[in-house]
Design an enzyme around this catalytic site. Structure first.
Site, PDB file in Angstrom:
ATOM      1  N   VAL A 200      -2.297   2.043   7.162  1.00  0.00           N
ATOM      2  CA  VAL A 200      -3.354   1.858   6.158  1.00  0.00           C
ATOM      3  C   VAL A 200      -4.699   2.163   6.795  1.00  0.00           C
ATOM      4  O   VAL A 200      -5.010   1.709   7.903  1.00  0.00           O
ATOM      5  CB  VAL A 200      -3.354   0.421   5.593  1.00  0.00           C
ATOM      6  CG1 VAL A 200      -4.517   0.225   4.604  1.00  0.00           C
ATOM      7  CG2 VAL A 200      -2.020   0.130   4.891  1.00  0.00           C
TER       8      VAL A 200
ATOM      9  N   SER B 138      -6.376   4.091  -5.843  1.00  0.00           N
ATOM     10  CA  SER B 138      -5.828   4.853  -4.708  1.00  0.00           C
ATOM     11  C   SER B 138      -5.940   6.339  -4.946  1.00  0.00           C
ATOM     12  O   SER B 138      -6.237   7.109  -4.028  1.00  0.00           O
ATOM     13  CB  SER B 138      -4.348   4.477  -4.497  1.00  0.00           C
ATOM     14  OG  SER B 138      -4.271   3.247  -3.823  1.00  0.00           O
TER      15      SER B 138
ATOM     16  N   HIS C  21       0.833  -1.209   0.000  1.00  0.00           N
ATOM     17  CA  HIS C  21       0.000   0.000   0.000  1.00  0.00           C
ATOM     18  C   HIS C  21       0.863   1.252   0.000  1.00  0.00           C
ATOM     19  O   HIS C  21       1.829   1.327   0.755  1.00  0.00           O
ATOM     20  CB  HIS C  21      -0.914   0.010   1.236  1.00  0.00           C
ATOM     21  CG  HIS C  21      -2.080  -0.918   1.103  1.00  0.00           C
ATOM     22  ND1 HIS C  21      -1.912  -2.284   1.097  1.00  0.00           N
ATOM     23  CD2 HIS C  21      -3.403  -0.696   0.924  1.00  0.00           C
ATOM     24  CE1 HIS C  21      -3.097  -2.861   0.918  1.00  0.00           C
ATOM     25  NE2 HIS C  21      -3.999  -1.917   0.812  1.00  0.00           N
ATOM     26  N   PRO C  22       0.499   2.232  -0.799  1.00  0.00           N
ATOM     27  CA  PRO C  22       1.222   3.512  -0.761  1.00  0.00           C
ATOM     28  C   PRO C  22       0.881   4.248   0.533  1.00  0.00           C
ATOM     29  O   PRO C  22      -0.189   4.026   1.115  1.00  0.00           O
ATOM     30  CB  PRO C  22       0.654   4.255  -1.968  1.00  0.00           C
ATOM     31  CG  PRO C  22      -0.739   3.740  -2.104  1.00  0.00           C
ATOM     32  CD  PRO C  22      -0.683   2.300  -1.696  1.00  0.00           C
TER      33      PRO C  22
ATOM     34  N   ARG D  64      -8.235   7.893  -6.578  1.00  0.00           N
ATOM     35  CA  ARG D  64      -9.624   8.293  -6.313  1.00  0.00           C
ATOM     36  C   ARG D  64      -9.866   8.358  -4.806  1.00  0.00           C
ATOM     37  O   ARG D  64     -10.470   9.292  -4.289  1.00  0.00           O
ATOM     38  CB  ARG D  64     -10.592   7.274  -6.937  1.00  0.00           C
ATOM     39  CG  ARG D  64     -11.037   7.611  -8.360  1.00  0.00           C
ATOM     40  CD  ARG D  64     -12.314   6.873  -8.755  1.00  0.00           C
ATOM     41  NE  ARG D  64     -12.228   5.438  -8.540  1.00  0.00           N
ATOM     42  CZ  ARG D  64     -11.688   4.582  -9.426  1.00  0.00           C
ATOM     43  NH1 ARG D  64     -11.175   5.051 -10.554  1.00  0.00           N
ATOM     44  NH2 ARG D  64     -11.644   3.283  -9.194  1.00  0.00           N
TER      45      ARG D  64
ATOM     46  N   ALA E  18      -8.922   3.077   5.430  1.00  0.00           N
ATOM     47  CA  ALA E  18      -9.852   3.204   4.295  1.00  0.00           C
ATOM     48  C   ALA E  18     -10.206   4.682   4.164  1.00  0.00           C
ATOM     49  O   ALA E  18     -11.078   5.209   4.880  1.00  0.00           O
ATOM     50  CB  ALA E  18     -11.098   2.355   4.534  1.00  0.00           C
TER      51      ALA E  18
END
Ligand SMILES: NC(=O)NC1=NC(=O)NC1=O
Length: 168
Positions: free
Chosen positions: A118, A84, A67-68, A86, A120
């Site tokens: 991380v 990502s 994950h970035p 968006r 959401a």
């Protein structure tokens, strides 16, 4: 897209469509394809989650490392995946002191856990990102791994809903 269409996809089509449901982990879609047919969106989600749950800890940490950073260098450089971009582009960028604080907390988090923070982003906002980063930074590693994977699953659930819920 209805489940009949999903269940009729050959391997290549399935990975083309679902390969980034879990950020930069097309292997998961490649594995889940063999579990078809899927009864509904929830069943499809369950298979993605079950694959992650069945991974050894090193694999789960590897999923997180794909994950970035949240609102990090990749967002500034424009090198995020479309999904990502968006998710992160909507109002996470901030300037000045807040930006520097988030970058510092991200670095501390990554140094402590060995994977990026991380969250959401679509279920959060700029203030909550900082608050969650500061809160989760000091948690026991085993607990934080579970929390972070939970966020990966939330991101995946939203991406699946976008894809399967999308018009035919
Ligand atoms: N480190 C992250 O949390 N990344 C991300 N969260 C999202 O919702 N999309 C991402 O790319």
């Amino acid at each position: 897209m209805d489940m009949e269409k999903v269940n009729s996809m050959d391997f290549g089509e399935f990975v083309d469509v679902f390969g980034n449901v879990i950020e930069r982990c097309p292997l998961i879609a490649a594995a889940v394809w063999s579990q078809r047919p899927f009864s509904d969106l929830e069943d499809l989600e369950k298979h993605f989650s079950a694959f992650i749950d069945a991974l050894p800890q090193s694999g789960q940490e590897g999923v997180l490392r794909c994950h970035p950073d949240l609102a990090g260098r990749e967002l500034q450089r424009g090198t995020l995946t479309a999904e990502s971009q968006r998710e992160q582009g909507a109002g996470l960028t901030s300037l000045g002191a807040e930006e520097r604080l988030r970058a510092e907390l991200n670095a501390q988090y990554r140094a402590r856990f060995g994977f990026p923070f991380v969250l959401a982003a679509r279920l959060s906002d700029r203030e909550a990102v900082l608050r969650e980063l500061a809160r989760r930074l000091h948690r026991p590693p085993a607990l934080e791994l579970r929390t972070a994977l939970g966020e990966v699953k939330k991101i995946g659930r939203l991406r699946l809903a976008d894809l399967v819920g999308a018009d035919p």
